[in-house]
Design a protein around this motif. Sequence first.
Motif, mmCIF file in Angstrom:
data_model
loop_
_atom_site.group_PDB
_atom_site.id
_atom_site.type_symbol
_atom_site.label_atom_id
_atom_site.label_comp_id
_atom_site.label_asym_id
_atom_site.label_seq_id
_atom_site.Cartn_x
_atom_site.Cartn_y
_atom_site.Cartn_z
ATOM 1 N N LEU C 31 12.141 9.353 12.867
ATOM 2 C CA LEU C 31 11.205 8.707 11.965
ATOM 3 C C LEU C 31 9.843 9.342 12.156
ATOM 4 C CD1 LEU C 31 12.197 5.005 12.626
ATOM 5 C CD2 LEU C 31 12.771 6.381 10.637
ATOM 6 N N SER C 32 9.246 9.787 11.055
ATOM 7 C CA SER C 32 7.900 10.349 11.171
ATOM 8 C C SER C 32 7.233 10.339 9.802
ATOM 9 C CB SER C 32 7.962 11.782 11.707
ATOM 10 O OG SER C 32 8.635 12.580 10.763
ATOM 11 N N GLY C 33 5.928 10.447 9.781
ATOM 12 C CA GLY C 33 5.171 10.528 8.543
ATOM 13 C C GLY C 33 5.172 9.214 7.783
ATOM 14 N N ASP C 34 4.867 9.298 6.495
ATOM 15 C CA ASP C 34 4.739 8.096 5.692
ATOM 16 C C ASP C 34 5.866 7.934 4.682
ATOM 17 O OD1 ASP C 34 2.588 7.020 6.920
ATOM 18 O OD2 ASP C 34 1.114 8.032 5.643
ATOM 19 N N GLY C 35 6.708 8.962 4.562
ATOM 20 C CA GLY C 35 7.801 8.858 3.603
ATOM 21 C C GLY C 35 7.285 8.592 2.214
ATOM 22 N N ASP C 36 7.893 7.602 1.544
ATOM 23 C CA ASP C 36 7.501 7.325 0.158
ATOM 24 C C ASP C 36 6.458 6.224 0.071
ATOM 25 O OD1 ASP C 36 9.019 5.263 1.046
ATOM 26 O OD2 ASP C 36 10.248 5.085 -0.765
ATOM 27 N N ILE C 37 5.801 5.920 1.186
ATOM 28 C CA ILE C 37 4.825 4.832 1.175
ATOM 29 C C ILE C 37 3.560 5.252 0.423
ATOM 30 C CG2 ILE C 37 3.337 3.375 2.615
ATOM 31 C CD1 ILE C 37 5.392 3.555 4.800
ATOM 32 N N THR C 38 3.058 4.367 -0.428
ATOM 33 C CA THR C 38 1.722 4.579 -0.982
ATOM 34 C C THR C 38 0.822 3.468 -0.442
ATOM 35 O OG1 THR C 38 2.485 3.401 -2.935
ATOM 36 C CG2 THR C 38 2.296 5.804 -3.119
ATOM 37 N N TYR C 39 -0.423 3.861 -0.124
ATOM 38 C CA TYR C 39 -1.371 2.897 0.420
ATOM 39 C C TYR C 39 -2.414 2.567 -0.628
ATOM 40 C CZ TYR C 39 0.568 4.080 4.994
ATOM 41 O OH TYR C 39 1.404 4.257 6.050
ATOM 42 N N SER C 385 14.137 4.604 2.190
ATOM 43 C CA SER C 385 12.785 4.414 1.672
ATOM 44 C C SER C 385 11.918 3.699 2.708
ATOM 45 C CB SER C 385 12.856 3.587 0.382
ATOM 46 O OG SER C 385 11.626 2.930 0.175
ATOM 47 N N TYR C 386 10.843 4.340 3.117
ATOM 48 C CA TYR C 386 9.961 3.726 4.103
ATOM 49 C C TYR C 386 9.291 2.476 3.548
ATOM 50 C CZ TYR C 386 10.330 7.574 7.487
ATOM 51 O OH TYR C 386 10.792 8.470 8.409
ATOM 52 N N THR C 387 9.013 2.483 2.242
ATOM 53 C CA THR C 387 8.411 1.303 1.633
ATOM 54 C C THR C 387 9.336 0.103 1.797
ATOM 55 O OG1 THR C 387 7.509 2.792 -0.019
ATOM 56 C CG2 THR C 387 7.319 0.449 -0.464
ATOM 57 N N LYS C 388 10.614 0.350 1.549
ATOM 58 C CA LYS C 388 11.607 -0.705 1.689
ATOM 59 C C LYS C 388 11.637 -1.209 3.129
ATOM 60 C CE LYS C 388 15.814 -1.278 -0.925
ATOM 61 N NZ LYS C 388 17.061 -0.705 -1.379
ATOM 62 N N CYS C 389 11.613 -0.272 4.084
ATOM 63 C CA CYS C 389 11.654 -0.657 5.494
ATOM 64 C C CYS C 389 10.440 -1.512 5.845
ATOM 65 C CB CYS C 389 11.693 0.581 6.387
ATOM 66 S SG CYS C 389 13.214 1.517 6.213
#
Lengths: 324, 297, 497
Positions: C31-39, C385-389
């Motif tokens: 696991l690393s970075g932000d994946g598909d996350i938007t802030y 999906s990192y957002t989902k996580c």
Amino acid sequence: MEKLVNLKEFARKKEKRKSTFLKFLNVGSFLGPYTISFLMFFVFPLVLGIIMSFSKFKSTSIMPSQIGTIDNYAVLFKDSAIARDFWKSVWTTFKFCLCVVPLSILIPLGLALLVNTKPPLYKFFRAAIYLPGIFPLTSTGLILMRLFDSHYGFVNSIFNLTTDWFGDVASCWFIIGLFCVWCGIGGNFIIFCAGLENVDKSLYEASDVDGCGKFRKFLHVTLPAIKPQLFLNLFTTFIGYMNVYGQIYMLASNNPDLGEMKSAVYRIQDLLVGSNPMSFGYAAAMGICLGVLIIFVSIIQLILNKERKVSKHAKKFEAWKESK
Amino acid sequence: MQRSLKRGKKVSKVVAFVILLLVSVIFLLPLLWGLFGSFRSHDDFYLHPESFFPSNISAFTFDGYAELFSKTEYVSSEANEYYPIWNWLFNSVIVAFGGTVIYLIIASLAAYAFVFLDFKYANKIFYFLICTMTIPGIISTTPQLINMNLLGVYKTLLGLIIPSFGGVYGVFLIKQFFTGIPKDLIENARIDGASNLKIFLKVVLPLGKSAIFVEGLFGFMGAWNDVQWAQLIIGNAPRTTWTLAYGLKVISDQCESYEAITLSLASAIIAMIPIFIVYLVAQSKIIEGVANTGIKR
Amino acid sequence: MKLKKILAVSLIGLCSLAATSCNQGGGDDQLSGDGDITYDKNGEVVYDNVKLKMWSVTTGDDAGTQDQIVNTFNEMYKGLINVEVEHYSRYDLETLLQNTIQFDTQNAPDVLFNHGSRTSEYNARGWLNEVDFFFEKSKAAFDKADFAPSLLESVTIGDKAYGVPIDCHSAMMCVRKDILEKNNLKIPQNYQELVEVCDQAATLAKNNNLWIRGENSDGFGAIEWHKASTATNYTAFPISFGDMWVHEFVSYTAATQNGGKIVANDEKPAWNSEETAKGLGVLRDWIFPTSTSANKNPMSKDYGSSYDVGDAPFNKGECIFKLQGPWAWQKEVQTFDSLLAKDGGSNNITTMNLGRMFALDQSKDYASKIKGEGHAITLLKHVKSYTKCCAATVFMDYMANYSGIEWAKRGHIPALKSVTLSDEYKSDPAYEKYVKNWGSPEDYVVVPPTKYYSYVDSYFKGAVQKAISAAHKDKNIKDILDKEYKDCLDYIELYSE
């Protein structure tokens, strides 16, 4: 002249080729659908199962991670808990068969002989004896469990017993046997009824004239006449109970000596359901071993069946059947 | 001599009647106890375990059935107690009936080929088929699941239907019966120029229909009562895709406490009723059919 | 010849088919970075109608309560996060999950509401993802110090959390207060007092002096006091080896309260100890007292493989205590409200937890422990999906903090200490009435993480059933444990890669 012969030859060959082709087409179109589905839904999974028995698995996938190892079999022939448990369960299954198969043959045979005397209401009796076998095992098993409950069961309170039927090894096997007789003899019973129906009546009359006793009549007339049915029942019942699982699973799961109750298929199922995929290889290897054993015993049955001298009456019966 | 024979027969008939009556009663009693039990309140089982019927009028209840049939509509807040029994019934009919009919067509065509189209190795192939019957089904359970997934029928009713198409038993049974059809009939039809398809449809099928009927009923019962394979294929499909036998097994599993005895017996009885009706309708046919073929499942 | 060729070709084909598909699942992607996350501009993760699918092991009335709690969450996060729950019985869940992850990953759940003790085993199968990483991103609260230590430990592998504990639960005791009071017996607070009460009741009954009442068929009304029959022993607390409450909770609790450990540091079983044997000895003496046992009279009949053995005697007054799941307490209350309606109804019964009830030595600090099971929510590995996580962590945070008193009324004590201390929790009338009797989360211990959980658990259950069955009552309990231990270890070794 030579040309003519050649031409004839050619025509015949062509004709022959055409007919072989036609035949091929015919056989293909009739046998084709079944061949395809047999290959797809029977042979393919079976081969895959055999491959699995020669494969290693990781805990993360139910697909093999390495193919071409005999480790799974090696473990089954080593001194390990899994080998001991499996062979013990095979032996348990075999002993179970030795008890239940004769019962599943003799009881329906006896009942069929009774029905064959055509007492009043015999059609109703025939239907009633066959009835329990048509229901799902989950339903009939549930009823049996409640019926034999040690404290609030109908059986124990009627007879004023305190037996814990499902908590003790011997009594638990007894109930499972009861379950197998109750719900399992219907098919055998009907086949015997059919066999007896078809016995040539003149044979009985002949033996009556000879002054045969009842028992001798049964031994020398009836038994040889229903031999095909007898063999068929023996063959299928034995295979069926070598694979016994559902009945034990339903009735014995609360037994403190569950290890003594597990059949071979129960052990295999243990490794397959909800368990670590690493055990799939062992499960497959166990399945193959069990299969080989069943085939072995079945072949012995076949040989015994063939070798036994066909008695005079049976020959007569065969001849009569041919002529019909 | 004759008279004593006759009397002997009469006596043996009476004895047979008595024994058969006894056995039939023993065979039917548990089923009846279960049936009456599904109408008893659970405390009646504790207080009057010796009673065969609900012990008094107040112990008589429809609760088990009422609960089963009160949850056939989807309520999102009670999704775990959504029992769409009518859907399950429909699915069971599709699986048991549809699957059986298709298999019968496939199997009877194959049986025809084995009996009437003599081709090389026909007998050997057939013996091989019979031998495969000894192989324990458990070997191919997981592979069959992989197979169904490769075919894309995992989680569908089709996944319950098609594995049965590879079955050997039906072919065996129907073949045995076709063997009894006189070959002359077929030869005559051939000489008249009938095609194999025509012979199959017009001659063989009408003569062999009782065997096909019997195998059909066996297949129907097997498919209807199946729970194990159903759990693997449709266990995680939406509830509306379940079959009756599987759905009722799930309900019965949820009845963990002893108090749920009424509900669990009611669900057992519900699972038995449709197959019982089929049996009643077809009872004589099944038994005569089995009797004639000498084959069973 | 031809046949052989065809066979060979098809075999090779099959093998390659199987080999190519074996690469599915698993895979140790870091696991690393932000994946598909938007802030957004405040640095918060943006959720745009994220749909989460949860599989839950709860069934029956529990499932109904849980659905309500989840619905409240969905209302709160409308348009942001929506959680859909599917319930499966604990018998089917694992097989279904296995098959779904293998064949039907797109329909597999994103989060799992299951027993926390299984986390390690599931992780070994490559099903789970750690959650710490995503809690950091979503900034949802995960105050590890606030959780009951045993519960947090069960979902922690290495130093990373693989899930969030929600609650803990165990079996409870129901007590017939009315019978105790009528016969001048006091409510026992520990094993010694319990034995005393049971022995007294048995002696009273023998002398035809024990008053009982309840549902019965001998012509007495339910509220009419009458003397217990002298024909049989009066056994005040029925248990049996077939009873789920016994082999799932009481056996473990008895072992724990006498100092037994369940799992060793190497994740292998550790229940083959003298301490565990002592604990199980308590249960054996319960049914089959000997000259050395604390109880002189049997405290339970030998009910063998039957289950829910306390239900009928409890209603009839033929026993004083029974085991039950706390989620069924409401039902008990209803039963007694109607049964003894004319004389106090459900005030005649009370509920207690299992703490101290099996401890031979009350001075030890483990004497008060209760072995329970904890529910935990875990995150499945295939959720890419990192957002989902992150949405999942928000949901976990909510469930741990806001399941609260409603969930506790069904016997699920919150895993968060702060929740059990909150006003909202304590001011609910149900808390005073019965929830507090079930103790606080620190009283509970669960099985420590082990990737061999199913083996550790099932072989212990086997040993327990033997130890308290009539068939094995003359065998040494330690020997029974040792034998099961050996088998268990043999199987475990088969699976060590």
